[in-house]
Design a protein around this motif. Structure first.
Motif, PDB file in Angstrom:
ATOM      1  N   SER A  81     -11.690  96.733 -36.017  1.00  0.00           N
ATOM      2  CA  SER A  81     -11.844  97.292 -34.087  1.00  0.00           C
ATOM      3  C   SER A  81     -10.710  96.699 -33.588  1.00  0.00           C
ATOM      4  O   SER A  81     -10.848  96.851 -32.335  1.00  0.00           O
ATOM      5  CB  SER A  81     -13.092  96.779 -33.073  1.00  0.00           C
ATOM      6  OG  SER A  81     -13.821  95.360 -33.548  1.00  0.00           O
ATOM      7  N   ASP A  82     -10.856  95.773 -33.455  1.00  0.00           N
ATOM      8  CA  ASP A  82      -9.160  94.431 -33.138  1.00  0.00           C
ATOM      9  C   ASP A  82      -7.535  95.773 -33.523  1.00  0.00           C
ATOM     10  O   ASP A  82      -6.455  95.091 -33.290  1.00  0.00           O
ATOM     11  CB  ASP A  82      -9.014  93.319 -33.965  1.00  0.00           C
ATOM     12  CG  ASP A  82      -9.918  92.578 -33.119  1.00  0.00           C
ATOM     13  OD1 ASP A  82     -10.185  92.650 -31.805  1.00  0.00           O
ATOM     14  OD2 ASP A  82     -11.012  92.288 -33.567  1.00  0.00           O
ATOM     15  N   THR A  83      -8.203  96.830 -34.688  1.00  0.00           N
ATOM     16  CA  THR A  83      -6.774  97.068 -34.629  1.00  0.00           C
ATOM     17  C   THR A  83      -5.925  97.896 -33.931  1.00  0.00           C
ATOM     18  O   THR A  83      -4.329  97.421 -34.049  1.00  0.00           O
ATOM     19  CB  THR A  83      -6.728  98.924 -35.340  1.00  0.00           C
ATOM     20  OG1 THR A  83      -8.100  98.324 -36.933  1.00  0.00           O
ATOM     21  CG2 THR A  83      -5.705  98.982 -35.901  1.00  0.00           C
ATOM     22  N   VAL A 100      -3.087  87.315 -37.582  1.00  0.00           N
ATOM     23  CA  VAL A 100      -4.116  87.428 -37.500  1.00  0.00           C
ATOM     24  C   VAL A 100      -5.489  87.181 -36.268  1.00  0.00           C
ATOM     25  O   VAL A 100      -5.001  86.507 -35.402  1.00  0.00           O
ATOM     26  CB  VAL A 100      -4.700  85.734 -38.499  1.00  0.00           C
ATOM     27  CG1 VAL A 100      -6.191  85.273 -38.754  1.00  0.00           C
ATOM     28  CG2 VAL A 100      -3.979  85.985 -40.149  1.00  0.00           C
ATOM     29  N   HIS A 101      -6.430  86.952 -36.735  1.00  0.00           N
ATOM     30  CA  HIS A 101      -7.381  86.936 -35.080  1.00  0.00           C
ATOM     31  C   HIS A 101      -8.906  86.507 -36.052  1.00  0.00           C
ATOM     32  O   HIS A 101      -9.263  86.810 -36.925  1.00  0.00           O
ATOM     33  CB  HIS A 101      -7.680  88.119 -34.701  1.00  0.00           C
ATOM     34  CG  HIS A 101      -8.502  88.004 -33.601  1.00  0.00           C
ATOM     35  ND1 HIS A 101      -8.480  87.315 -32.597  1.00  0.00           N
ATOM     36  CD2 HIS A 101      -9.806  88.559 -33.157  1.00  0.00           C
ATOM     37  CE1 HIS A 101      -9.636  87.383 -31.648  1.00  0.00           C
ATOM     38  NE2 HIS A 101     -10.660  88.075 -32.327  1.00  0.00           N
ATOM     39  N   THR A 102      -9.710  85.150 -35.034  1.00  0.00           N
ATOM     40  CA  THR A 102     -10.493  84.206 -35.220  1.00  0.00           C
ATOM     41  C   THR A 102     -10.870  84.078 -33.783  1.00  0.00           C
ATOM     42  O   THR A 102     -10.063  84.208 -33.073  1.00  0.00           O
ATOM     43  CB  THR A 102     -10.331  83.757 -36.111  1.00  0.00           C
ATOM     44  OG1 THR A 102      -9.761  82.101 -35.467  1.00  0.00           O
ATOM     45  CG2 THR A 102      -9.436  83.876 -37.123  1.00  0.00           C
ATOM     46  N   HIS A 103     -12.206  83.920 -34.174  1.00  0.00           N
ATOM     47  CA  HIS A 103     -13.152  83.225 -33.198  1.00  0.00           C
ATOM     48  C   HIS A 103     -13.211  81.969 -33.537  1.00  0.00           C
ATOM     49  O   HIS A 103     -13.862  81.016 -33.178  1.00  0.00           O
ATOM     50  CB  HIS A 103     -14.099  83.783 -32.429  1.00  0.00           C
ATOM     51  CG  HIS A 103     -13.876  85.449 -31.830  1.00  0.00           C
ATOM     52  ND1 HIS A 103     -15.261  85.664 -32.057  1.00  0.00           N
ATOM     53  CD2 HIS A 103     -13.307  86.000 -31.528  1.00  0.00           C
ATOM     54  CE1 HIS A 103     -14.376  87.039 -31.957  1.00  0.00           C
ATOM     55  NE2 HIS A 103     -13.136  86.947 -31.406  1.00  0.00           N
ATOM     56  N   SER A 104     -12.431  80.907 -34.067  1.00  0.00           N
ATOM     57  CA  SER A 104     -12.833  79.547 -34.435  1.00  0.00           C
ATOM     58  C   SER A 104     -13.250  78.517 -33.579  1.00  0.00           C
ATOM     59  O   SER A 104     -12.688  78.536 -32.246  1.00  0.00           O
ATOM     60  CB  SER A 104     -11.359  79.252 -35.174  1.00  0.00           C
ATOM     61  OG  SER A 104     -10.749  79.068 -34.737  1.00  0.00           O
ATOM     62  N   ASN A 165     -11.340  83.182 -22.457  1.00  0.00           N
ATOM     63  CA  ASN A 165     -12.676  83.505 -22.602  1.00  0.00           C
ATOM     64  C   ASN A 165     -12.627  84.426 -24.328  1.00  0.00           C
ATOM     65  O   ASN A 165     -13.607  84.625 -24.730  1.00  0.00           O
ATOM     66  CB  ASN A 165     -13.177  84.075 -21.628  1.00  0.00           C
ATOM     67  CG  ASN A 165     -12.580  83.803 -20.026  1.00  0.00           C
ATOM     68  OD1 ASN A 165     -12.582  83.819 -20.128  1.00  0.00           O
ATOM     69  ND2 ASN A 165     -13.977  82.750 -20.398  1.00  0.00           N
ATOM     70  N   HIS A 166     -11.461  84.328 -24.923  1.00  0.00           N
ATOM     71  CA  HIS A 166     -11.809  85.454 -26.141  1.00  0.00           C
ATOM     72  C   HIS A 166     -11.772  84.342 -27.504  1.00  0.00           C
ATOM     73  O   HIS A 166     -12.696  84.128 -28.048  1.00  0.00           O
ATOM     74  CB  HIS A 166     -11.024  86.264 -26.416  1.00  0.00           C
ATOM     75  CG  HIS A 166     -11.401  87.592 -27.483  1.00  0.00           C
ATOM     76  ND1 HIS A 166     -10.866  88.677 -27.237  1.00  0.00           N
ATOM     77  CD2 HIS A 166     -12.110  87.218 -28.565  1.00  0.00           C
ATOM     78  CE1 HIS A 166     -10.900  89.279 -28.463  1.00  0.00           C
ATOM     79  NE2 HIS A 166     -11.992  88.799 -28.764  1.00  0.00           N
ATOM     80  N   GLY A 167     -10.734  84.064 -27.640  1.00  0.00           N
ATOM     81  CA  GLY A 167     -10.218  83.732 -29.064  1.00  0.00           C
ATOM     82  C   GLY A 167      -8.922  83.446 -29.834  1.00  0.00           C
ATOM     83  O   GLY A 167      -8.416  83.684 -28.731  1.00  0.00           O
TER      84      GLY A 167
HETATM   85 ZN    ZN Z   1     -12.445  88.424 -31.356  1.00  0.00          ZN
END
Ligand code: ZN
Length: 227
Positions: A81-83, A100-104, A165-167
């Motif tokens: 969904s982050d494409t 790269v995407h994370t919510h670490s 507020n996201h990551g």
């Molecule tokens: Zn996200």
């Protein structure tokens, strides 16, 4: 797709699938939240994680190939969904080969406060060259997240942005470099958090930060053998 491109895509399917294992190994993700993509060099194509598939079930065959507008070109599943955000970054930043995407947790705690991470550690100077900046609040779906990443990271030394507020989104010359930036971002976010929880961390001189960054980016590590 001609044979050379098909071969590159097949190698990148393997690479991107395997790199998702680093997200779980370094505990950067919960459930299926978090994704890696790679640009197919010289092509308007990228390889990205499918949406909502368990990390244990990710294989080369389950990766999705999209064009740089996020339209699926090859693959059975729906892409992450982050494409749209990944695609926007590749369109706007030709030097970027991996996203790269994370919510670490620790890095995202700084994002939740909308607070950039000041450079209090030599490891942060090495990898990020200074603070890790905050990007704007943006809703998923259109180009807003991509625009926020690009506007924050363009001309910035940091390969990581904390989207408010996201990551975390990170970029790299290839997917492995972007994954490394995501791992290092969480590592320095955790240490910076602990340091500040116990007192006021000491600032570093900008000249020292720049010197460390230059050495790490240009001298550190294994060099190719001469000649
Ligand atoms: Zn996200």
């Amino acid at each position: 797709m001609n044979t050379d491109v098909a071969r590159q895509v097949s190698v990148l399917r393997e690479t991107v699938a395997r790199l998702h294992g680093e997200l779980t190994r370094y505990a950067l993700v919960a459930w299926t939240a978090g994704n890696v993509s790679a640009r197919v060099p010289g092509q308007d194509l990228m390889v990205i994680k499918p949406s909502g598939v368990d990390y244990d079930a990710l294989t080369a065959d389950t990766m999705v190939v999209c064009d740089l507008n996020g339209t699926v070109v090859d693959g059975d599943g729906a892409p992450s969904s982050d494409t749209a955000a990944h695609a926007y970054v590749y369109r706007a930043m030709p030097e970027v080969g991996g996203v790269v995407h994370t919510h670490s947790s620790y890095a995202t705690a700084w994002a939740a406060r909308g607070e950039s991470i000041p450079c209090w550690l030599t490891a942060q100077a090495d990898e990020f060259g200074g603070e890790i900046p905050v990007g704007p609040f943006a809703l998923i779906g259109g180009d807003d997240i991509g625009k926020g990443i690009v506007s924050t990271l363009s001309g910035h030394r940091s390969p990581a942005v904390l989207m408010r507020n996201h990551g975390v989104f990170t970029i790299g010359r290839d997917a492995r470099a972007a994954v490394k930036a995501a791992v290092m971002c969480e590592d320095v976010a955790r240490t910076a958090h602990l340091a500040r929880a116990l007192g006021q961390p000491l600032p570093m001189a900008q000249a020292d930060i720049s010197s460390l960054h230059d050495r790490y980016q240009n001298v550190y590590g294994q060099r190719p053998a001469p000649g």
